[in-house]
Design an enzyme around this catalytic site. Structure first.
Site, PDB file in Angstrom:
ATOM      1  N   ALA A   1       0.669  -1.210   0.054  1.00  0.00           N
ATOM      2  CA  ALA A   1      -0.013  -0.006  -0.101  1.00  0.00           C
ATOM      3  C   ALA A   1       0.861   1.180  -0.083  1.00  0.00           C
ATOM      4  CB  ALA A   1      -1.047   0.032   1.178  1.00  0.00           C
TER       5      ALA A   1
ATOM      6  N   HIS B   1       6.602   5.758   1.742  1.00  0.00           N
ATOM      7  CA  HIS B   1       7.618   4.588   1.394  1.00  0.00           C
ATOM      8  C   HIS B   1       8.424   5.322   0.080  1.00  0.00           C
ATOM      9  CE1 HIS B   1       3.861   2.427   2.928  1.00  0.00           C
ATOM     10  NE2 HIS B   1       4.850   1.646   3.708  1.00  0.00           N
TER      11      HIS B   1
ATOM     12  N   GLY C   1      11.388   3.709   8.097  1.00  0.00           N
ATOM     13  CA  GLY C   1      10.586   4.973   8.330  1.00  0.00           C
ATOM     14  C   GLY C   1      10.596   5.386   9.982  1.00  0.00           C
TER      15      GLY C   1
END
Ligand code: PAF
Length: 286
Positions: free
Chosen positions: A37, A42, A153
């Protein structure tokens, strides 16, 4: 894209050899582990990965082991074709998207990585077993891909802390890099789960980033004042169900006391409707 462990290993070997043939003497492989997703957060990880190494591998796997029985495993957004197309646009073709059967052929794993004490606080308190499942799959991905570098992240700050600690504790030869949170224009931290928010919920969700903004604005007055400023913003929004607001030392993930000076991470987690969101900001308290 491949879903096979054998194939991704062979492709990474080929990519290393091709890079050597182009004159790169010790090509670096960089892994970006994801659950798909893919959003701009990302893609920023992917762009960062590219600056760090020569061969970029993205894994896409919604890891059942890190979801609790009442969590959103079945509804977690899955957009594999779109994800692969986004990666191809960025010239990333080494995409490893295994099935659960490929990763867990026996349906489960007998051996797991245990996150320990620091895996039972904050996210780990609300989501028991989450970090053991996360570390187990990250460890498997490290063994499958053998990256020189892995990129995560900073939104999942506790995850990043625990992955760095696992690598250190278990002597895994991977350099772990954290990449700053990417935010929408309105301040909301990008997350695959934002897709679940209605327009109204999204407005309420902004309270998280606004609370952290208030903490940053108050950092000159010390850690207690910063947390109090964030708390008062959160108190003003009845549509969110606060899970935790806390200040931690980024090196230990332990609590900081009133007189603490240095870098502090303020963490927040809350439910907006049925969607659980997390966010954090780093403060410099002097
Ligand atoms: O942050 C995530 O998306 C996941 O926890 C990770 C690191 C890909 C492991 O499943």
């Amino acid at each position: 894209m491949t879903d096979s462990i054998t194939t991704i290993r062979a492709r990474i070997q080929d990519a290393r050899r091709e890079a050597e043939a182009r004159g790169i003497s010790s090509p670096k492989v960089v892994l970006v582990p994801t659950m798909g997703a893919l959003h701009d957060g990302h893609l920023t990880l992917v762009d960062h990965a590219r600056t760090l190494g020569d061969v970029v591998v993205v894994s896409i796997f919604v890891n059942p082991l890190q979801f609790g029985p009442n969590e959103d495993l079945s509804t977690y957004p899955r957009t594999l074709d779109v994800d692969v197309a986004k990666l191809a646009e960025r010239d990333v073709h080494l995409v490893f998207a295994p099935t659960a059967a490929e990763m867990y052929p026996d349906g489960n794993v007998g051996t797991r990585v245990v996150a320990g004490e620091a895996g039972t606080t904050f996210e780990g308190r609300t989501r028991p077993g989450h970090f053991d499942g996360m570390l187990t799959v990250v460890s498997k991905l490290f063994h499958i891909v053998s990256p020189d570098i892995a990129v995560f992240g900073e939104k999942d700050r506790q995850q990043l802390f625990l992955v760095k600690r696992m690598v250190r504790d278990l002597n895994i030869p991977v350099e772990v890099h954290g990449v700053p949170i990417v935010r929408a224009e309105d301040g909301l931290a990008l997350s695959s789960r934002n897709a679940f928010l209605s327009d109204e919920e999204r407005q309420s969700a902004l309270t998280l980033s606004r609370a952290l903004e208030a903490a940053v604005a108050a950092e000159a007055r010390g850690i207690d004042a910063a947390v109090a400023a964030a708390q008062s913003v959160l108190d003003g929004e009845s549509a969110i169900e606060l899970d935790y607001l806390a200040a931690v030392n980024p090196d230990t993930f332990g609590p900081v006391d009133s007189g603490y000076t240095g870098a502090v991470v303020v963490l927040v987690a809350a439910k907006v409707g049925s969607t659980r969101l997390i966010d954090n900001r780093t403060l410099a308290v002097s």
